[in-house]
Design a protein around this motif. Structure first.
Motif, mmCIF file in Angstrom:
data_model
loop_
_atom_site.group_PDB
_atom_site.id
_atom_site.type_symbol
_atom_site.label_atom_id
_atom_site.label_comp_id
_atom_site.label_asym_id
_atom_site.label_seq_id
_atom_site.Cartn_x
_atom_site.Cartn_y
_atom_site.Cartn_z
ATOM 1 N N TYR A 296 5.645 1.842 -1.123
ATOM 2 C CA TYR A 296 5.751 2.746 -1.834
ATOM 3 C C TYR A 296 4.201 3.388 -2.294
ATOM 4 C CZ TYR A 296 10.723 3.039 -3.138
ATOM 5 O OH TYR A 296 12.003 3.479 -3.185
ATOM 6 N N TYR A 297 3.287 2.395 -2.162
ATOM 7 C CA TYR A 297 1.954 2.643 -2.428
ATOM 8 C C TYR A 297 1.436 3.811 -1.170
ATOM 9 C CZ TYR A 297 -3.287 2.516 -2.132
ATOM 10 O OH TYR A 297 -4.765 2.769 -2.052
ATOM 11 N N GLY A 300 3.214 7.258 -1.331
ATOM 12 C CA GLY A 300 2.724 8.158 -2.643
ATOM 13 C C GLY A 300 1.590 8.452 -2.544
ATOM 14 N N PHE A 301 0.680 7.646 -1.727
ATOM 15 C CA PHE A 301 -0.689 8.237 -1.448
ATOM 16 C C PHE A 301 -0.758 9.444 -0.606
ATOM 17 C CE2 PHE A 301 -4.750 8.251 0.845
ATOM 18 C CZ PHE A 301 -5.649 8.540 -0.277
ATOM 19 N N PHE A 316 5.362 6.626 -7.202
ATOM 20 C CA PHE A 316 4.433 5.566 -8.107
ATOM 21 C C PHE A 316 5.340 5.145 -9.088
ATOM 22 C CE2 PHE A 316 0.728 8.207 -6.342
ATOM 23 C CZ PHE A 316 0.426 7.180 -5.335
ATOM 24 N N LEU A 320 6.131 1.103 -9.989
ATOM 25 C CA LEU A 320 5.520 0.692 -11.133
ATOM 26 C C LEU A 320 6.442 0.250 -11.991
ATOM 27 C CD1 LEU A 320 2.380 3.240 -11.656
ATOM 28 C CD2 LEU A 320 2.349 0.773 -11.042
ATOM 29 N N LYS A 342 -2.495 -3.697 -6.453
ATOM 30 C CA LYS A 342 -1.712 -2.375 -5.938
ATOM 31 C C LYS A 342 -1.064 -1.748 -7.071
ATOM 32 C CE LYS A 342 -2.284 -1.654 -1.248
ATOM 33 N NZ LYS A 342 -3.558 -2.207 -1.435
ATOM 34 N N GLN A 345 -4.131 0.206 -8.690
ATOM 35 C CA GLN A 345 -4.458 1.019 -7.994
ATOM 36 C C GLN A 345 -3.504 2.564 -8.189
ATOM 37 O OE1 GLN A 345 -5.129 -0.733 -4.011
ATOM 38 N NE2 GLN A 345 -7.114 -0.132 -4.083
ATOM 39 N N MET A 346 -2.304 2.047 -8.209
ATOM 40 C CA MET A 346 -1.174 2.995 -8.383
ATOM 41 C C MET A 346 -1.089 3.620 -9.685
ATOM 42 S SD MET A 346 2.197 2.013 -6.059
ATOM 43 C CE MET A 346 2.084 0.180 -6.631
ATOM 44 N N TYR A 347 -1.582 2.996 -10.641
ATOM 45 C CA TYR A 347 -1.770 3.619 -11.977
ATOM 46 C C TYR A 347 -2.779 4.623 -12.036
ATOM 47 C CZ TYR A 347 1.352 0.579 -14.553
ATOM 48 O OH TYR A 347 2.471 -0.055 -15.430
ATOM 49 N N LEU A 349 -3.851 6.360 -9.247
ATOM 50 C CA LEU A 349 -3.210 7.610 -8.619
ATOM 51 C C LEU A 349 -2.360 8.424 -9.237
ATOM 52 C CD1 LEU A 349 -2.836 5.667 -5.147
ATOM 53 C CD2 LEU A 349 -4.380 7.206 -5.893
ATOM 54 N N LEU A 350 -1.621 7.604 -10.178
ATOM 55 C CA LEU A 350 -0.512 8.462 -11.082
ATOM 56 C C LEU A 350 -1.058 9.220 -12.068
ATOM 57 C CD1 LEU A 350 2.344 8.853 -11.831
ATOM 58 C CD2 LEU A 350 2.194 6.895 -12.952
#
Length: 569
Positions: A296-297, A300-301, A316, A320, A342, A345-347, A349-350
């Motif tokens: 999913y990371y 999403g990226f 994300f 999450l 991870k 990092q996704m927070y 990116l979100l």
């Protein structure tokens, strides 16, 4: 079943091993040390292994030979980590040539042990260039054994170990690419070694391994036939029916997504997942939490880099939410640090995606984002796309993006040009900012438009301190940027329908802006039903415990003794 202090005695013969492996420590110029001294060194090397570690290695070897996967999982996920913290927190594990004594010089076990040995060095120490070479050679030995055998090999490993093999293989490839590209920090001797060993950690070789594992296992055919309701066993073939090949092939698909993202090919990354249904809550990727989070990371990226911010936010938020609900289950797990990093990092990116394409997300996740990056979000909204916004986006992006690589080694004959070449990280940042700068008009205009039902063009241009003609252009950009391609299925990640991604729309009639906001009501019913069910489960659990306690207190002594005996049995 799971022993921490092994009671069985070590069966290896240290003296025999010292004699067998006395010739492994050769000096670089090929001259041999005194034979007696070498034997003493070899014997000392084996004896230096702590007794608890010896017993662990013996137990791990027997479980591997007997294919007891559950015991192997416990050895790998729990005991190996504890022994590493206790004995080898700042040191490598015992040399493989000394461990060979404990396992009868078993080639397959030693190859797997070397994989753990080098992985430990990468995670706890600083690997030398020679270590990087040897680790690559060991991976080649392992994958050649798996792929080039006449039939399926008799080997079973836990899913977590199989995932870590693929994941670590790609990580060491990325680490080596970064290491060789920093030519300014390399000595002349290292430059010469890198130049002579250009095939080590070659991009083509890494991709070839991943594609070969996918092809050998027929995993894409298995996934396609499974989705269509066909005969999976027939599609799997001789190799694909074995769990080892099936899971290695499946994890290699996720690994390819990661490699393509590191190379900057986001379209191919999403296309690689064409046979994996992310909407399937029982998909194979859910068996290993780190794999679940990783897929999913990178999805999403990839969406974010393609300007599909709504799809990126959906990916994300989904993962999450999963991580938040299951976090307490993984606090003692081998995967905890990876999953937690991870998630952080996704927070970030979100936060980037929400700032560039404002829309409603899950309340719990929205609260977390504001707690972690509230100041950055405020700066992005306040700056109106100026230098401050670019600085915030750069900071968040550098923290949260994957480590990109150059597919080819630098030209070591022209070191000055290699030093001045743009880093892949900087190039991808430049591409992202070029797209993000066009998108920054959306949150700025939205913050003003949502305050009015109608508004004059001149009035808004005064608020923004820009020319009316320029504002009209920005409003057209806003209309275009608020319509994005959105994925409509879990399998076709590339295609979708063009839909509006904001709850605020407007029409421009001459010099009058007519604003329409579509408010989506919160779904209170689902929230109350979900929490009412949780409350009922809690009440039932407490009532059952109370009944059990009353029943236990009312039993005669004879019945209590019988119940105790039954429970012990």
């Amino acid at each position: 079943m799971y022993q921490e202090n092994y009671e069985d005695e070590f069966v290896g013969n240290i003296d025999v091993v010292a004699d067998t492996y006395a010739n492994v420590n050769e000096i670089e110029d090929g001259e041999m040390e005194d034979e007696e001294l070498l034997m003493q060194q070899a014997q000392a090397g084996v004896q230096a292994i702590p007794e608890q570690v010896r017993r662990f290695l013996g137990h791990l070897y027997r479980n591997l030979k007997n294919s007891t996967v559950n015991d192997l999982a416990y050895n790998y996920e729990n005991q190996f980590v504890r022994l590493s913290d206790k004995y080898y927190a700042k040191a490598p594990w015992p040399e493989p040539q000394f461990v060979a004594a404990l396992v009868g010089d078993d080639g397959l076990f030693l190859t797997l042990y070397r994989e753990l040995y080098y992985r430990h060095i990468y995670s706890r120490l600083h690997p030398s260039l020679e270590t990087r070479f040897r680790s690559f050679e060991n991976y080649c030995d392992l994958f050649n054994y798996i792929l080039n055998s006449d039939g399926p090999i008799e080997l079973e490993l836990p899913n977590q170990w199989l995932w870590d093999i693929v994941d670590e293989f790609i990580y060491q490839f990325q680490s080596y690419c970064s290491h060789r590209s920093r030519v300014a920090k390399r000595s002349p001797e290292e430059i010469e070694l890198l130049k002579e060993n250009s095939q080590v950690w070659n991009t083509y070789s890494v991709l070839n391994v991943l594609y070969s594992l996918i092809q050998k296992s027929n995993i894409n055919q298995q996934l396609l036939v499974s989705r269509e309701g066909g005969d999976v066993i027939e599609a799997a073939g001789e190799f694909g029916t074995r769990p080892l090949y099936k899971m290695l092939g499946y994890f290699s698909i996720i690994g390819l997504v990661r490699v393509h993202c590191m190379l900057g090919d986001y379209t191919l990354a999403l296309q690689t997942l064409e046979n994996i249904d992310l909407g399937n809550s029982r998909g194979l990727f859910t068996r290993v939490t780190a794999c679940h989070v990783t897929i999913y990371y990178y999805v999403g990226f990839a969406y974010m880099m393609m300007g599909r911010y709504a799809d990126a936010m959906q990916a994300f938020v989904h993962i999450l939410t999963f991580v938040t609900r299951t976090k307490h289950y993984h606090q003692r797990s081998l995967q905890y640090d990876t999953v937690n990093k991870k998630a952080e990092q996704m927070y970030a990116l979100l936060a980037i995606s929400v700032s560039l394409s404002p829309s409603r997300v899950d309340d719990l996740i929205q609260t977390q984002v504001r707690e972690k990056y509230g100041d950055q979000l405020h700066k992005l909204q306040r700056s109106g796309g100026g230098d401050e916004a670019i600085s915030v986006l750069t900071e968040l992006y550098r923290y949260a993006c994957p480590k990109f690589i150059m597919p080819n080694p630098p030209n070591y004959d022209e070191l000055e040009a290699a030093v001045e070449a743009m880093e892949p990280q900087d190039y991808q940042l430049k591409c992202f900012l070029r797209e993000a700068c066009l998108q920054l008009v959306v949150p700025t205009l939205r913050s003003f438009l949502k305050l009015y039902n109608t508004m004059g063009l001149e009035q808004l241009s005064t608020f923004l301190d820009i020319d009316a003609a320029e504002l009209r252009n920005q409003l057209m950009v806003y209309k275009q940027r608020c319509r994005q391609v959105r994925c409509t299925s879990g399998t076709d990640l590339l295609n979708g329908e063009v839909t509006p991604t904001t709850d605020l729309d407007f029409a421009l009639q001459d010099n009058l802006i007519i604003i329409a906001e579509s408010r989506v009501g919160r779904r209170y019913a689902d929230w109350f039903i979900r929490n009412a069910n949780k409350m009922q489960d809690l009440i039932n659990n407490l009532e059952n415990r109370q009944k059990a306690a009353i029943a236990g207190a009312g039993k005669p002594n004879g019945e209590e003794a019988a119940a105790t005996t039954t429970a012990a049995a």
